[in-house]
Enzyme design. Structure first.
Site, short mmCIF file in Angstrom:
data_model
loop_
_atom_site.label_atom_id
_atom_site.label_comp_id
_atom_site.label_asym_id
_atom_site.label_seq_id
_atom_site.Cartn_x
_atom_site.Cartn_y
_atom_site.Cartn_z
CB SER A 45 -0.86 0.00 1.26
OG SER A 45 -1.45 1.27 1.44
CE1 TYR B 206 -4.00 -2.18 4.93
CE2 TYR B 206 -3.36 0.03 4.25
CZ TYR B 206 -3.76 -1.26 3.92
OH TYR B 206 -3.91 -1.61 2.61
N1 LIG Z 1 -8.77 -0.65 -1.70
C1 LIG Z 1 -7.71 0.14 -1.49
O1 LIG Z 1 -7.80 1.37 -1.57
C2 LIG Z 1 -6.36 -0.48 -1.21
C3 LIG Z 1 -5.25 0.39 -1.15
C4 LIG Z 1 -4.00 -0.14 -0.86
C5 LIG Z 1 -3.84 -1.50 -0.65
N2 LIG Z 1 -4.95 -2.32 -0.70
C6 LIG Z 1 -4.74 -3.76 -0.44
O2 LIG Z 1 -5.27 -4.51 -1.51
C7 LIG Z 1 -5.77 -5.77 -1.04
C8 LIG Z 1 -7.20 -5.95 -1.47
O3 LIG Z 1 -7.98 -4.89 -0.92
P1 LIG Z 1 -9.52 -4.67 -1.25
O4 LIG Z 1 -9.74 -3.21 -1.35
O5 LIG Z 1 -9.94 -5.57 -2.34
O6 LIG Z 1 -10.16 -5.14 0.15
P2 LIG Z 1 -11.33 -6.17 0.45
O7 LIG Z 1 -11.56 -6.07 1.92
O8 LIG Z 1 -12.47 -5.95 -0.45
O9 LIG Z 1 -10.66 -7.57 0.10
C9 LIG Z 1 -9.90 -8.33 1.00
C10 LIG Z 1 -10.47 -9.75 1.04
O10 LIG Z 1 -9.66 -10.53 1.89
C11 LIG Z 1 -10.50 -11.31 2.73
N3 LIG Z 1 -9.76 -11.53 3.99
C12 LIG Z 1 -9.43 -10.62 4.93
N4 LIG Z 1 -8.77 -11.21 5.94
C13 LIG Z 1 -8.70 -12.53 5.61
C14 LIG Z 1 -8.15 -13.66 6.27
N5 LIG Z 1 -7.55 -13.56 7.47
N6 LIG Z 1 -8.25 -14.87 5.66
C15 LIG Z 1 -8.85 -15.00 4.45
N7 LIG Z 1 -9.40 -13.96 3.79
C16 LIG Z 1 -9.33 -12.73 4.38
C17 LIG Z 1 -11.76 -10.49 2.94
O11 LIG Z 1 -12.90 -11.30 3.23
C18 LIG Z 1 -11.89 -9.78 1.59
O12 LIG Z 1 -12.75 -10.50 0.72
C19 LIG Z 1 -5.59 -5.74 0.48
O13 LIG Z 1 -4.38 -6.39 0.79
C20 LIG Z 1 -5.48 -4.26 0.80
O14 LIG Z 1 -4.76 -4.02 1.99
C21 LIG Z 1 -6.20 -1.84 -0.98
#
Ligand SMILES: NC(=O)c1ccc[n+]([C@@H]2O[C@H](COP(=O)([O-])OP(=O)(O)OC[C@H]3O[C@@H](n4cnc5c(N)ncnc54)[C@H](O)[C@@H]3O)[C@@H](O)[C@H]2O)c1
Length: 337
Positions: free
Chosen positions: A126, A151
């Site tokens: 991130s 985070y």
């Molecule tokens: N959306 C953003 O703006 C953003 C920005 C920077 C980084 N990210 C990173 O990108 C990745 C995806 O993010 P997203 O926006 O799709 O979020 P999201 O919450 O929609 O997706 C994450 C998924 O992981 C699953 N999950 C969480 N903890 C878990 C666990 N312990 N075991 C199994 N499954 C688990 C959740 O059920 C969810 O479906 C993440 O790693 C997030 O930190 C997202």
């Protein structure tokens, strides 16, 4: 190719899985359908993916080693790790949840990847890793030693663990430092959607940093495309140089981090105006201080992304925000919320 995607029922993960399946690849998904936001949205995504063919879902938690290992039978060709807990403020309030999912869970995934002899891991980091980095734009060569949120610290920790295994096991590790991702089929817990809901209900919205913040808004499909390109990329690479390191003799470890952003800065108030226009109603603003965990500006250099993967995200907020808001208002109406 057979690709293991953790967090495949998530916002970005479902788009990654859909693009891979569309390209004729097989996807094995691990997700625990946590309730950070309504799990129903995740179930609908998984159902849609299941109807495409080539999609196999394992419901379980990456904190459980056995669950993770079940995704490696048979071994995939590449691992895409997106499962994580998100949210700056929440991470400060619930450190144990973030540390267990984002660090211990990551440890389970990377060790299983190495043990299965899989050569390549692409994982979500991130832009939050940059935090208090002094110079803008943020570059991959920065030390990224000053995360402002727990985070961001967990994501930086993952990058460090990845270096260790890239060095010890020659595992190709690509960490993608996303900026603020938004889009259709998104995450209702994010500010843009909360704004849309409150504005549509005639309630005030709280704008952090008194509205003086700037963000790089990355379209979800663009974020997913970068993940897919990184997963399919088989080129050789060595360690991204940062903070005067690493030492010459360990610099051949296949470890890289890439900023994934548009490179364009959008003032928060410009995003609010676009949400107002999409909702068709003016917002009542409550200007409040920024959280200690928030940076005022998250400008990222995207030249390495273009040079490495030959892709720079291009969907702009003028095009994306109306679509994202329209999806969300439809979702609210559909779910009777
Ligand atoms: N959306 C953003 O703006 C953003 C920005 C920077 C980084 N990210 C990173 O990108 C990745 C995806 O993010 P997203 O926006 O799709 O979020 P999201 O919450 O929609 O997706 C994450 C998924 O992981 C699953 N999950 C969480 N903890 C878990 C666990 N312990 N075991 C199994 N499954 C688990 C959740 O059920 C969810 O479906 C993440 O790693 C997030 O930190 C997202």
């Amino acid at each position: 190719m057979r690709v293991l995607v953790t967090g495949a029922a998530g916002f970005i993960g479902a788009k990654v899985a859909a693009e891979l399946l569309g390209g004729g690849h097989q996807v094995v998904a691990i997700d625990n359908f946590d309730t950070t936001y309504p799990a129903e949205i995740k179930r609908e995504r998984a159902e849609r993916l299941g109807s495409i063919g080539g999609f196999h879902l394992l419901t379980g938690d990456i904190r459980d080693e056995r669950t993770v290992r079940s995704g490696f039978d048979p071994a995939p060709d590449v691992v895409v790790h997106l499962a994580a807990q998100g949210g700056l403020r929440k991470s400060m309030d619930e450190p144990a949840t973030f540390i267990s999912s984002n660090i211990s869970g990551f440890g389970n995934v990377i060790k299983a990847t190495v043990d299965a002899g899989v050569g390549s891991l692409v994982y979500a980091s991130s832009g939050a890793v940059y935090g208090g980095t002094p110079d803008l734009p943020f570059r991959e060569s920065d030390a990224a030693a000053f995360p402002l949120s727990l985070y961001g610290a967990t994501k930086r920790c993952d990058e460090l663990l990845a270096f260790t295994y890239a060095h010890a096991a020659r595992l190709r590790c690509t960490g993608l430092r996303f900026s603020t991702v938004y889009g259709t089929d998104g995450r209702p817990d994010m500010a843009m959607y909360t704004f849309a809901r409150l504005i549509s209900q005639g309630q005030p919205i709280r704008v952090h940093g008194h509205g003086n913040m700037v963000r790089d808004f990355l379209w979800g499909d663009d974020a997913a495309h970068a993940v897919v390109l990184a997963a399919l990329d088989q080129s050789d690479f060595t360690t991204t140089r940062a903070a005067r390191g690493p030492r010459e003799e360990v610099s051949s470890a296949p470890w890289r981090v890439l900023n994934v952003a548009t490179g364009r800065q959008v003032p928060l108030m410009e995003m609010v105006r676009l949400v107002e226009a999409a909702v068709g109603r003016e917002a009542e603003l409550e200007r409040v201080d920024a959280l200690a965990a928030e940076v005022r500006e998250n400008r990222m250099d995207v030249s390495a992304l273009g040079d490495t993967l030959g892709f720079v995200p291009s969907v702009q907020v003028e095009e994306g925000v109306p679509q994202a808001v329209s999806w969300y208002l439809d979702y609210l109406a559909r779910s009777g919320t």
